[in-house]
Design a protein around this motif. Structure first.
Motif, PDB file in Angstrom:
ATOM      1  N   ARG A   1      12.859  -0.243 -14.117  1.00 40.79           N
ATOM      2  CA  ARG A   1      11.882   0.486 -14.933  1.00 40.79           C
ATOM      3  C   ARG A   1      11.600  -0.289 -15.682  1.00 40.79           C
ATOM      4  O   ARG A   1      11.976  -1.217 -16.138  1.00 40.79           O
ATOM      5  CB  ARG A   1      12.528   1.903 -15.892  1.00 40.79           C
ATOM      6  N   LEU A   2       9.743  -0.649 -15.803  1.00 45.33           N
ATOM      7  CA  LEU A   2       9.628  -1.994 -16.466  1.00 45.33           C
ATOM      8  C   LEU A   2      10.285  -1.375 -18.521  1.00 45.33           C
ATOM      9  O   LEU A   2      10.027   0.041 -18.844  1.00 45.33           O
ATOM     10  CB  LEU A   2       8.569  -2.213 -16.563  1.00 45.33           C
ATOM     11  N   PRO A   3       9.907  -2.241 -19.155  1.00 51.41           N
ATOM     12  CA  PRO A   3       9.797  -1.494 -20.591  1.00 51.41           C
ATOM     13  C   PRO A   3       8.365  -1.119 -21.293  1.00 51.41           C
ATOM     14  O   PRO A   3       8.545  -0.767 -22.504  1.00 51.41           O
ATOM     15  CB  PRO A   3      10.078  -3.533 -21.168  1.00 51.41           C
ATOM     16  N   GLU A   4       7.664  -2.022 -20.368  1.00 50.73           N
ATOM     17  CA  GLU A   4       6.633  -0.917 -21.107  1.00 50.73           C
ATOM     18  C   GLU A   4       5.367  -0.265 -19.293  1.00 50.73           C
ATOM     19  O   GLU A   4       5.688  -0.960 -18.175  1.00 50.73           O
ATOM     20  CB  GLU A   4       5.031  -2.278 -22.090  1.00 50.73           C
ATOM     21  N   ARG A   5       4.305   0.124 -19.944  1.00 51.11           N
ATOM     22  CA  ARG A   5       3.438   0.833 -18.784  1.00 51.11           C
ATOM     23  C   ARG A   5       2.604  -0.902 -18.674  1.00 51.11           C
ATOM     24  O   ARG A   5       2.235  -1.113 -19.896  1.00 51.11           O
ATOM     25  CB  ARG A   5       2.894   1.460 -18.458  1.00 51.11           C
ATOM     26  N   VAL A   6       2.172  -1.358 -17.777  1.00 50.64           N
ATOM     27  CA  VAL A   6       1.321  -2.393 -17.359  1.00 50.64           C
ATOM     28  C   VAL A   6      -0.188  -1.534 -17.061  1.00 50.64           C
ATOM     29  O   VAL A   6      -0.551  -0.516 -16.583  1.00 50.64           O
ATOM     30  CB  VAL A   6       1.498  -3.136 -16.078  1.00 50.64           C
ATOM     31  N   ASP A   7      -0.916  -2.564 -17.595  1.00 53.01           N
ATOM     32  CA  ASP A   7      -2.028  -2.450 -17.262  1.00 53.01           C
ATOM     33  C   ASP A   7      -3.096  -2.412 -16.174  1.00 53.01           C
ATOM     34  O   ASP A   7      -3.690  -1.641 -15.526  1.00 53.01           O
ATOM     35  CB  ASP A   7      -3.346  -3.765 -18.251  1.00 53.01           C
ATOM     36  N   ALA A   8      -2.221  -3.704 -15.313  1.00 53.99           N
ATOM     37  CA  ALA A   8      -2.479  -4.052 -13.867  1.00 53.99           C
ATOM     38  C   ALA A   8      -1.481  -4.203 -13.665  1.00 53.99           C
ATOM     39  O   ALA A   8      -0.233  -4.903 -13.526  1.00 53.99           O
ATOM     40  CB  ALA A   8      -3.849  -4.945 -13.893  1.00 53.99           C
ATOM     41  N   VAL A   9      -1.492  -3.540 -11.340  1.00 52.65           N
ATOM     42  CA  VAL A   9      -0.635  -4.313 -10.407  1.00 52.65           C
ATOM     43  C   VAL A   9      -0.743  -5.111  -9.666  1.00 52.65           C
ATOM     44  O   VAL A   9      -1.757  -4.214  -9.043  1.00 52.65           O
ATOM     45  CB  VAL A   9       0.313  -3.142 -10.089  1.00 52.65           C
ATOM     46  N   VAL A  10      -0.577  -6.076  -9.058  1.00 48.02           N
ATOM     47  CA  VAL A  10      -0.475  -7.363  -8.100  1.00 48.02           C
ATOM     48  C   VAL A  10       0.412  -6.463  -6.982  1.00 48.02           C
ATOM     49  O   VAL A  10       1.551  -6.590  -7.249  1.00 48.02           O
ATOM     50  CB  VAL A  10      -0.110  -8.344  -8.431  1.00 48.02           C
ATOM     51  N   GLU A  11      -0.514  -5.806  -5.647  1.00 51.40           N
ATOM     52  CA  GLU A  11       0.064  -5.261  -5.145  1.00 51.40           C
ATOM     53  C   GLU A  11       0.436  -5.888  -3.541  1.00 51.40           C
ATOM     54  O   GLU A  11      -0.364  -6.068  -3.159  1.00 51.40           O
ATOM     55  CB  GLU A  11       0.525  -3.981  -4.930  1.00 51.40           C
ATOM     56  N   THR A  12       0.794  -6.532  -2.787  1.00 47.12           N
ATOM     57  CA  THR A  12       0.630  -6.769  -1.564  1.00 47.12           C
ATOM     58  C   THR A  12       1.560  -6.908  -0.452  1.00 47.12           C
ATOM     59  O   THR A  12       2.143  -6.832   0.368  1.00 47.12           O
ATOM     60  CB  THR A  12       1.085  -8.737  -1.533  1.00 47.12           C
ATOM     61  N   VAL A  13       3.333  -5.823  -1.296  1.00 46.88           N
ATOM     62  CA  VAL A  13       4.293  -5.326  -0.240  1.00 46.88           C
ATOM     63  C   VAL A  13       4.087  -4.725   0.684  1.00 46.88           C
ATOM     64  O   VAL A  13       4.769  -4.384   1.791  1.00 46.88           O
ATOM     65  CB  VAL A  13       5.709  -5.604  -1.314  1.00 46.88           C
ATOM     66  N   GLY A  14       3.219  -2.863   0.212  1.00 51.05           N
ATOM     67  CA  GLY A  14       3.020  -1.988   0.477  1.00 51.05           C
ATOM     68  C   GLY A  14       4.010  -0.928   0.488  1.00 51.05           C
ATOM     69  O   GLY A  14       4.103  -0.429  -0.818  1.00 51.05           O
ATOM     70  N   ALA A  15       4.233  -0.317   1.621  1.00 50.39           N
ATOM     71  CA  ALA A  15       5.025   0.573   1.470  1.00 50.39           C
ATOM     72  C   ALA A  15       6.907   0.837   0.528  1.00 50.39           C
ATOM     73  O   ALA A  15       6.339   1.149  -0.208  1.00 50.39           O
ATOM     74  CB  ALA A  15       5.117   1.262   3.224  1.00 50.39           C
ATOM     75  N   ALA A  16       6.943  -0.537   0.847  1.00 50.32           N
ATOM     76  CA  ALA A  16       8.349  -0.925  -0.188  1.00 50.32           C
ATOM     77  C   ALA A  16       8.100  -0.268  -1.838  1.00 50.32           C
ATOM     78  O   ALA A  16       9.368   0.633  -1.947  1.00 50.32           O
ATOM     79  CB  ALA A  16       8.857  -1.778   0.444  1.00 50.32           C
ATOM     80  N   THR A  17       7.069  -0.635  -1.943  1.00 55.08           N
ATOM     81  CA  THR A  17       6.602  -0.642  -3.251  1.00 55.08           C
ATOM     82  C   THR A  17       5.958   0.069  -4.338  1.00 55.08           C
ATOM     83  O   THR A  17       5.676   0.486  -5.372  1.00 55.08           O
ATOM     84  CB  THR A  17       6.655  -1.805  -3.761  1.00 55.08           C
ATOM     85  N   TRP A  18       4.924   0.929  -3.392  1.00 54.15           N
ATOM     86  CA  TRP A  18       3.962   1.541  -3.450  1.00 54.15           C
ATOM     87  C   TRP A  18       4.326   2.263  -4.850  1.00 54.15           C
ATOM     88  O   TRP A  18       3.375   2.540  -5.514  1.00 54.15           O
ATOM     89  CB  TRP A  18       3.448   2.116  -2.034  1.00 54.15           C
ATOM     90  N   SER A  19       5.258   3.311  -4.667  1.00 56.51           N
ATOM     91  CA  SER A  19       5.170   4.701  -5.249  1.00 56.51           C
ATOM     92  C   SER A  19       5.666   3.460  -6.319  1.00 56.51           C
ATOM     93  O   SER A  19       5.273   4.332  -7.670  1.00 56.51           O
ATOM     94  CB  SER A  19       6.843   4.882  -5.051  1.00 56.51           C
ATOM     95  N   HIS A  20       6.323   2.871  -7.012  1.00 58.82           N
ATOM     96  CA  HIS A  20       6.782   1.992  -7.751  1.00 58.82           C
ATOM     97  C   HIS A  20       5.821   1.221  -8.713  1.00 58.82           C
ATOM     98  O   HIS A  20       5.453   1.412 -10.015  1.00 58.82           O
ATOM     99  CB  HIS A  20       8.309   0.698  -8.013  1.00 58.82           C
ATOM    100  N   SER A  21       5.044   1.121  -7.924  1.00 56.48           N
ATOM    101  CA  SER A  21       3.259   0.705  -8.262  1.00 56.48           C
ATOM    102  C   SER A  21       3.074   1.306  -9.443  1.00 56.48           C
ATOM    103  O   SER A  21       2.096   0.877 -10.294  1.00 56.48           O
ATOM    104  CB  SER A  21       2.515  -0.068  -7.386  1.00 56.48           C
ATOM    105  N   VAL A  22       3.000   2.645  -8.616  1.00 58.07           N
ATOM    106  CA  VAL A  22       1.720   3.552  -9.462  1.00 58.07           C
ATOM    107  C   VAL A  22       2.596   4.185 -10.341  1.00 58.07           C
ATOM    108  O   VAL A  22       1.728   4.209 -11.570  1.00 58.07           O
ATOM    109  CB  VAL A  22       1.881   4.461  -8.562  1.00 58.07           C
ATOM    110  N   LYS A  23       3.890   4.075 -10.511  1.00 58.12           N
ATOM    111  CA  LYS A  23       4.238   5.040 -11.844  1.00 58.12           C
ATOM    112  C   LYS A  23       4.524   3.483 -13.236  1.00 58.12           C
ATOM    113  O   LYS A  23       4.790   4.231 -13.640  1.00 58.12           O
ATOM    114  CB  LYS A  23       5.860   4.995 -11.015  1.00 58.12           C
ATOM    115  N   SER A  24       4.392   2.416 -12.770  1.00 52.41           N
ATOM    116  CA  SER A  24       4.583   1.660 -13.822  1.00 52.41           C
ATOM    117  C   SER A  24       3.248   1.285 -14.705  1.00 52.41           C
ATOM    118  O   SER A  24       2.754   0.672 -15.305  1.00 52.41           O
ATOM    119  CB  SER A  24       5.131   0.395 -12.922  1.00 52.41           C
ATOM    120  N   LEU A  25       2.001   2.035 -14.262  1.00 53.70           N
ATOM    121  CA  LEU A  25       0.831   1.597 -14.621  1.00 53.70           C
ATOM    122  C   LEU A  25       0.607   2.571 -15.582  1.00 53.70           C
ATOM    123  O   LEU A  25       1.181   3.771 -15.608  1.00 53.70           O
ATOM    124  CB  LEU A  25      -0.885   2.235 -13.576  1.00 53.70           C
TER     125      LEU A  25
END
Length: 321
Positions: free
Chosen positions: A208-232
């Motif tokens: 869990r990040l200390p803040e929700r971010v403005d953007a995510v740079v995603e190159t990993v794909g399936a393994a991190t997708w859900s975390h990327s969406v939830k971090s925005l």
């Protein structure tokens, strides 16, 4: 001329198709120029090519490599933009866009031929090794951040998977542009190095990040997708340019995407103008690519093996004497 090339396609054991040896030198053709390669850098695109992704068997043998810096026919120090057919220069207006090694021989050789339009001046302050890192991974990161995510100084960004070429570039470029960069990695040493490069903090994947971010740079794909969406944050942007862990996440997070009005943007490479801007950005700010290892071209297999293992932090560069 000596080259590293794909002799066979092997989807399960891609390095079995990699050969090192003599290949024909480029032939002169109207509208094209031949560059004497001084340095070229590896990308995951090269591994995918050996698996047959984007490279048809009827194109074999194919010299691999997208990125290069070297000397053109007039003695100028240049950088090669590896997207061919983007404007029709050298190929005609109807040819679709491709990347070197999909249709045309690549840069892991003593010489490479490209449309004259695809050659840009190398800034004096960059070495050939540094300049060779920019046209694919660094250009991709530049476009993801500043064109497709549209972030501005003071914004926050999450970069998934520190260590790879695009992720490392995003950290360095983001820091130089005044962004707050958060990073994830499974490797504690890579997390430490990411912070040393300028990330405000580095976390284990899924943390869990200390803040929700403005953007995510995603190159990993399936393994991190859900975390990327939830971090925005609401209205934030997820920019994706790769899926090294697969392209089918178990949770697409569609409800969160529409309810929070998130944006998902695909990103591929970048334009010649963006590469020119990136070169100028590096020249004026002092930003330099992170290089993991420099190897002579005849040790290209070692570079491929290191990239395939995921052990590198930054770019692997091959040099020609």
């Amino acid at each position: 001329m000596f080259a590293a090339y794909a002799a066979r396609i092997d989807r399960d054991r891609p390095l079995d198709g990699l050969e090192l040896g003599e290949r024909p030198a480029p032939e002169a053709r109207p509208g094209w120029t031949t560059v004497k390669v001084k340095a070229a850098s590896l990308n995951h695109h090269d591994l995918w090519s050996l698996r047959g992704v984007g490279l048809a068997e009827d194109k074999l043998p194919m010299i691999l490599g997208c990125d290069a810096a070297g000397i053109d026919e007039d003695g100028n120090e240049v950088v090669v933009h590896s997207v061919i057919g983007q404007t029709g220069h050298g190929v005609g207006p109807k040819e679709p866009r491709s990347i070197l090694t999909e249709r045309y021989q690549g840069t892991f050789a003593e010489q490479v031929s490209v449309p004259s339009w695809n050659v840009l001046p190398k800034p004096e302050g960059l070495t050939f090794e540094q300049a060779a890192c920019l046209p694919t991974a660094w250009l991709t990161a530049y476009r993801m951040l500043f064109t497709n995510a549209g972030v501005r100084p003071g914004d926050s960004v999450l970069v998934q998977g520190a260590g790879g070429g695009v992720a490392t570039a995003a950290i360095v470029l983001g820091r130089a542009a005044g962004l707050r960069v958060h990073v994830t990695s499974r490797d504690a040493a890579k997390r430490e190095r990411a912070v040393a490069l300028g990330a405000v903090a580095a976390y284990e994947p899924g943390a869990r990040l200390p803040e929700r971010v403005d953007a995510v740079v995603e190159t990993v794909g399936a393994a991190t997708w859900s975390h990327s969406v939830k971090s925005l944050r609401p209205g934030g942007t997820l920019v994706i340019s790769g899926a090294t862990s697969g392209d089918r996440p178990s949770h697409a997070e569609l409800t969160r995407i529409f309810f929070l009005e998130l944006k998902v943007v695909g990103s591929t490479m970048g334009s010649k103008d963006e590469l020119e801007d990136l070169l100028a950005f590096c020249a004026t700010t002092g930003v330099r690519p992170v290089i993991d290892e420099v190897l002579p071209l005849d040790r290209a297999r070692e570079g491929f093996e290191r990239m395939a293992s995921g052990d590198q932090f930054g770019k692997i560069v091959l040099t020609c004497s």
